[in-house]
Design a protein around this motif. Structure first.
Motif, PDB file in Angstrom:
ATOM      1  N   GLY A   1       0.911  -1.212   0.057  1.00  0.00           N
ATOM      2  CA  GLY A   1       0.056  -0.049   0.055  1.00  0.00           C
ATOM      3  C   GLY A   1       0.956   1.022  -0.015  1.00  0.00           C
TER       4      GLY A   1
ATOM      5  N   ALA B   1      -4.716   2.317  -2.948  1.00  0.00           N
ATOM      6  CA  ALA B   1      -3.665   1.744  -1.925  1.00  0.00           C
ATOM      7  C   ALA B   1      -4.177   1.760  -0.478  1.00  0.00           C
TER       8      ALA B   1
ATOM      9  N   THR C   1      -4.948  -1.812   1.711  1.00  0.00           N
ATOM     10  CA  THR C   1      -4.343  -2.115   2.671  1.00  0.00           C
ATOM     11  C   THR C   1      -5.415  -2.227   3.945  1.00  0.00           C
TER      12      THR C   1
END
Lengths: 147, 148
Positions: free
Chosen positions: A24, B117, B121
């Protein structure tokens, strides 16, 4: 679920969380371009997720769920599974930590990466040696007793 | 198999089809030397490893891992639903924003990529939290019954 499988599955979940967090951060960096040094962690992302998560989870579940060797519920040589666990996670730790530490310390010898490769090999051999005999039809142990 | 696991597994199968379609396009592009498809390579990898493999594993684990208790066999199912929504919306956003960001760096696509992202996550953390308490041995009374 036997203790060794619980340890392997939980360690795999930790690797999944760590590897995904790094992934991420890398993806966010790709979009925002704030911390280019994060790309040093790309090999760590790969090792954590491919070996630490996928391979370890598959093996931890296989040890739990594959047919037993006899009617008493014997799963075979659990020592081999622990050897696999130690070697696999030692290998992941070396392979994942080496690139960022080498950058941080201004260089490191390459032998930890070779050691990680050797540990992966040991883990795979131990896993196959344990699981090979358990690849058999469900109920085979009971039929062995009846015969 | 409960409804949540069915959603995970069926969506994983759809992601597998999408990944294979993209993989085929990438190979065709390579074979015919069509440029500009390289930015899709990370999307292909992540559709396969996250959208297919991890989502399938998550679905099967939510279904098959030992139950927590008779009253709440699967614990807090909201974690699983959050993981499902965030993972798939994050992957979808990534599939659009990553090649767009490669074409126009440091634009709004970069911010959307960072959002993708974050979603992915958070999805993984929610999945880990949903599965963690279910990694356990068989309850003692049941074990005694089976041993008798």
């Amino acid at each position: 679920m036997p203790p060794v499988s619980r340890v392997m599955v939980r360690t795999a979940l930790i690797h999944l969380a760590l590897g995904s967090t790094i992934g991420g951060l890398l993806l966010a960096e790709k979009g925002l371009g704030l911390f280019p040094w994060l790309w040093l962690l790309r090999p760590s992302h790969t090792h954590l997720l491919l070996v630490g998560w996928t391979v370890q989870l598959a093996f931890g579940v296989a040890v739990w769920i594959m047919p037993r060797l006899d009617a008493a519920g014997n799963r075979g040589n659990i020592g081999l599974v622990w050897l696999c666990y130690g070697a696999l996670n030692g290998g992941v730790a070396l392979a994942a930590l080496h690139p960022p530490l080498a950058a941080l310390l201004g260089g490191l010898p390459q032998w930890p990466l070779a050691a990680a490769g050797l540990l992966y090999l040991i883990a795979a051999v131990a896993a196959v040696a344990h699981i090979w005999r358990r690849v058999r039809p469900f109920g085979a142990a009971a039929r062995d007793v009846q015969a | 198999m409960q409804r949540q696991a069915q959603y995970f597994i069926k969506t994983a199968l759809v992601q597998l089809l999408a990944a294979m379609l993209l993989g085929a396009l990438l190979l065709i592009g390579q074979g015919l030397q069509i440029g500009g498809l390289g930015a899709l390579l990370p999307v292909y990898y992540h559709l396969l490893m996250l959208g297919w493999a991890t989502q399938l594993i998550g679905g099967v684990a939510l279904w098959m891992f030992p139950v927590l208790s008779r009253e709440r066999p699967r614990g807090d199912e909201r974690l699983g639903w959050f993981a499902y929504g965030a993972l798939n919306s994050g992957l979808l956003l990534r599939a659009v924003a990553e090649p767009a960001n490669a074409a126009a760096p440091r634009s709004v696509w970069g911010v959307l990529l960072a959002l993708a992202a974050l979603l992915q996550t958070l999805a993984i953390w929610a999945l880990v939290l949903a599965l963690w308490p279910r990694v356990k041995g068989r309850p003692a009374p049941q074990r005694r019954q089976e041993g008798s």
